[in-house]
Design a protein around this motif. Structure first.
Motif, PDB file in Angstrom:
ATOM      1  N   PRO A  53       0.800  -1.235   0.000  1.00 28.85           N
ATOM      2  CA  PRO A  53       0.000   0.000   0.000  1.00 28.85           C
ATOM      3  C   PRO A  53       0.827   1.277   0.000  1.00 28.85           C
ATOM      4  CG  PRO A  53      -0.866  -1.582   1.588  1.00 28.85           C
ATOM      5  CD  PRO A  53       0.446  -2.130   1.119  1.00 28.85           C
ATOM      6  N   ALA A  54       2.039   1.225   0.507  1.00 27.23           N
ATOM      7  CA  ALA A  54       2.846   2.447   0.601  1.00 27.23           C
ATOM      8  C   ALA A  54       3.365   2.912  -0.752  1.00 27.23           C
ATOM      9  CB  ALA A  54       4.019   2.226   1.554  1.00 27.23           C
ATOM     10  N   LEU A  55       3.334   2.056  -1.738  1.00 21.00           N
ATOM     11  CA  LEU A  55       3.846   2.422  -3.057  1.00 21.00           C
ATOM     12  C   LEU A  55       2.818   3.252  -3.824  1.00 21.00           C
ATOM     13  CD1 LEU A  55       5.604  -0.930  -3.967  1.00 21.00           C
ATOM     14  CD2 LEU A  55       6.697   1.230  -3.379  1.00 21.00           C
ATOM     15  N   ASP A  56       3.296   4.023  -4.778  1.00 22.03           N
ATOM     16  CA  ASP A  56       2.456   4.994  -5.484  1.00 22.03           C
ATOM     17  C   ASP A  56       1.867   4.370  -6.754  1.00 22.03           C
ATOM     18  OD1 ASP A  56       1.344   7.172  -6.767  1.00 22.03           O
ATOM     19  OD2 ASP A  56       2.943   8.540  -6.162  1.00 22.03           O
ATOM     20  N   LEU A  57       0.691   3.771  -6.604  1.00 22.34           N
ATOM     21  CA  LEU A  57       0.043   3.124  -7.742  1.00 22.34           C
ATOM     22  C   LEU A  57      -0.331   4.135  -8.819  1.00 22.34           C
ATOM     23  CD1 LEU A  57      -2.315   0.479  -6.090  1.00 22.34           C
ATOM     24  CD2 LEU A  57      -0.079   0.104  -7.137  1.00 22.34           C
ATOM     25  N   ASP A  58      -0.739   5.317  -8.426  1.00 19.83           N
ATOM     26  CA  ASP A  58      -1.127   6.322  -9.407  1.00 19.83           C
ATOM     27  C   ASP A  58       0.047   6.692 -10.313  1.00 19.83           C
ATOM     28  OD1 ASP A  58      -3.736   6.458  -8.524  1.00 19.83           O
ATOM     29  OD2 ASP A  58      -3.345   8.091  -7.119  1.00 19.83           O
ATOM     30  N   ARG A  59       1.229   6.798  -9.735  1.00 22.67           N
ATOM     31  CA  ARG A  59       2.403   7.094 -10.549  1.00 22.67           C
ATOM     32  C   ARG A  59       2.710   5.928 -11.492  1.00 22.67           C
ATOM     33  NH1 ARG A  59       6.532   8.920  -6.742  1.00 22.67           N
ATOM     34  NH2 ARG A  59       7.222   6.751  -6.580  1.00 22.67           N
ATOM     35  N   GLY A  60       2.498   4.722 -11.021  1.00 24.36           N
ATOM     36  CA  GLY A  60       2.711   3.562 -11.879  1.00 24.36           C
ATOM     37  C   GLY A  60       1.735   3.522 -13.045  1.00 24.36           C
ATOM     38  N   ILE A  61       0.463   3.821 -12.761  1.00 23.47           N
ATOM     39  CA  ILE A  61      -0.556   3.823 -13.817  1.00 23.47           C
ATOM     40  C   ILE A  61      -0.233   4.904 -14.844  1.00 23.47           C
ATOM     41  CG2 ILE A  61      -2.977   4.266 -14.315  1.00 23.47           C
ATOM     42  CD1 ILE A  61      -2.355   1.521 -13.073  1.00 23.47           C
ATOM     43  N   ALA A  62       0.220   6.061 -14.378  1.00 23.17           N
ATOM     44  CA  ALA A  62       0.577   7.142 -15.300  1.00 23.17           C
ATOM     45  C   ALA A  62       1.763   6.744 -16.169  1.00 23.17           C
ATOM     46  CB  ALA A  62       0.910   8.413 -14.510  1.00 23.17           C
ATOM     47  N   ALA A  63       2.709   6.005 -15.594  1.00 23.22           N
ATOM     48  CA  ALA A  63       3.875   5.558 -16.371  1.00 23.22           C
ATOM     49  C   ALA A  63       3.449   4.603 -17.485  1.00 23.22           C
ATOM     50  CB  ALA A  63       4.895   4.904 -15.458  1.00 23.22           C
ATOM     51  N   ALA A  64       2.513   3.716 -17.182  1.00 19.14           N
ATOM     52  CA  ALA A  64       2.015   2.793 -18.209  1.00 19.14           C
ATOM     53  C   ALA A  64       1.237   3.545 -19.274  1.00 19.14           C
ATOM     54  CB  ALA A  64       1.149   1.716 -17.569  1.00 19.14           C
ATOM     55  N   ALA A  65       0.399   4.491 -18.850  1.00 20.15           N
ATOM     56  CA  ALA A  65      -0.446   5.238 -19.787  1.00 20.15           C
ATOM     57  C   ALA A  65       0.377   6.057 -20.761  1.00 20.15           C
ATOM     58  CB  ALA A  65      -1.409   6.134 -19.020  1.00 20.15           C
ATOM     59  N   ALA A  66       1.593   6.425 -20.387  1.00 18.57           N
ATOM     60  CA  ALA A  66       2.438   7.205 -21.275  1.00 18.57           C
ATOM     61  C   ALA A  66       2.782   6.454 -22.560  1.00 18.57           C
ATOM     62  CB  ALA A  66       3.727   7.625 -20.558  1.00 18.57           C
ATOM     63  N   PHE A  67       2.598   5.149 -22.557  1.00 18.02           N
ATOM     64  CA  PHE A  67       2.883   4.337 -23.752  1.00 18.02           C
ATOM     65  C   PHE A  67       1.724   4.290 -24.734  1.00 18.02           C
ATOM     66  CE2 PHE A  67       6.162   2.984 -20.897  1.00 18.02           C
ATOM     67  CZ  PHE A  67       7.213   2.608 -21.710  1.00 18.02           C
ATOM     68  N   ARG A  68       0.659   5.044 -24.466  1.00 19.30           N
ATOM     69  CA  ARG A  68      -0.460   5.072 -25.407  1.00 19.30           C
ATOM     70  C   ARG A  68      -0.134   5.846 -26.672  1.00 19.30           C
ATOM     71  NH1 ARG A  68      -4.927   6.622 -20.828  1.00 19.30           N
ATOM     72  NH2 ARG A  68      -5.215   4.525 -19.935  1.00 19.30           N
ATOM     73  N   THR A  69       0.861   6.702 -26.641  1.00 20.02           N
ATOM     74  CA  THR A  69       1.223   7.485 -27.819  1.00 20.02           C
ATOM     75  C   THR A  69       1.486   6.564 -28.999  1.00 20.02           C
ATOM     76  OG1 THR A  69       2.204   9.186 -26.439  1.00 20.02           O
ATOM     77  CG2 THR A  69       2.849   9.165 -28.759  1.00 20.02           C
ATOM     78  N   PRO A  70       0.866   6.791 -30.149  1.00 20.28           N
ATOM     79  CA  PRO A  70       1.042   5.893 -31.310  1.00 20.28           C
ATOM     80  C   PRO A  70       2.510   5.769 -31.714  1.00 20.28           C
ATOM     81  CG  PRO A  70      -0.773   7.415 -31.662  1.00 20.28           C
ATOM     82  CD  PRO A  70      -0.077   7.891 -30.415  1.00 20.28           C
TER      83      PRO A  70
END
Length: 218
Positions: free
Chosen positions: A201-218
């Motif tokens: 729980p102490a880890l930043d899941l939101d930052r992880g999700i944002a890092a994955a989402a950055a790969f949506r760029t075509p």
């Protein structure tokens, strides 16, 4: 002399690499704020923390360039060997001229490999020297490589810092279904899917999700 002929190599296409890379970036980002593993627009990066690295640059027309170096096992010394008394391999020989655009302009040190993706296939120059890519085995390459990456962070790093003293969970045993679901989601990874891989729980899941989402760029 006839022009050098490039060699076709067996690597996943960029859109497959994208999914594994996105998961690796998410697992890394939950615990670290730097951009050692991640995406910045059309450029995807990976560093192993020991000086080895990979950069993939997406180009128009379904083209891409994958470059990198293994600090221990790359023996091609491109753009480094000649001025340092080492045998240097021309990693661009036979590749399209645009392949050079994938080499970072701010690079200091050698390049171990340059692979160009076009017409549905990856290509490299013809050479016998070890370029280091196989030994580097970055996590975006496939399920086994990604599994090793996840274990290295979850079991060897995060558990050491965030698991309770009386927690006897074997964090080296990653749920294969959870990993497969995460890879299938790739850039669309959810908090629940990431939590299934990194259950602290102490880890930043939101930052992880944002890092994955950055790969949506075509």
């Amino acid at each position: 002399m006839p022009a050098a002929m490039p060699i076709a190599i067996d690597l996943p296409p960029p859109d497959v690499l994208r999914h594994h890379w996105a998961v690796a970036a998410a697992v890394y980002a939950v615990g670290f704020e730097d951009a050692k593993v991640g995406a910045d627009g059309h450029r995807w990066v990976y560093g192993d923390g020991g000086g080895s690295w990979v950069v993939l640059t997406r180009l128009d027309g379904d083209r891409a360039v994958l470059v990198g170096n293994d600090r221990t096992y790359s023996e091609t010394y491109f753009r480094f060997g000649a001025q340092n008394g080492l045998g240097e391999v021309d990693l661009l020989a036979g590749l399209p001229a645009w392949a050079a655009s994938g080499i970072p302009s701010d690079l200091v040190g050698p390049v171990g490999f340059v692979y160009a993706y076009t017409d549905g296939c990856w290509w490299r120059a013809s050479y016998d020297a070890a370029d280091g890519f196989a030994r580097l085995a970055p996590p975006m390459l496939g399920d086994n490589q990604l599994l090793g990456f996840v274990v290295s962070y979850v079991a060897d790093s995060y558990a050491w810092e965030y698991a309770d003293e009386d927690d006897d969970t074997d964090y080296a045993k990653v749920d294969s279904k959870a990993l497969a679901a995460a890879v299938a989601a790739g850039p669309d990874l959810t908090r629940d899917q990431l939590r299934a891989l990194v259950p602290f729980p102490a880890l930043d899941l939101d930052r992880g999700i944002a890092a994955a989402a950055a790969f949506r760029t075509p």
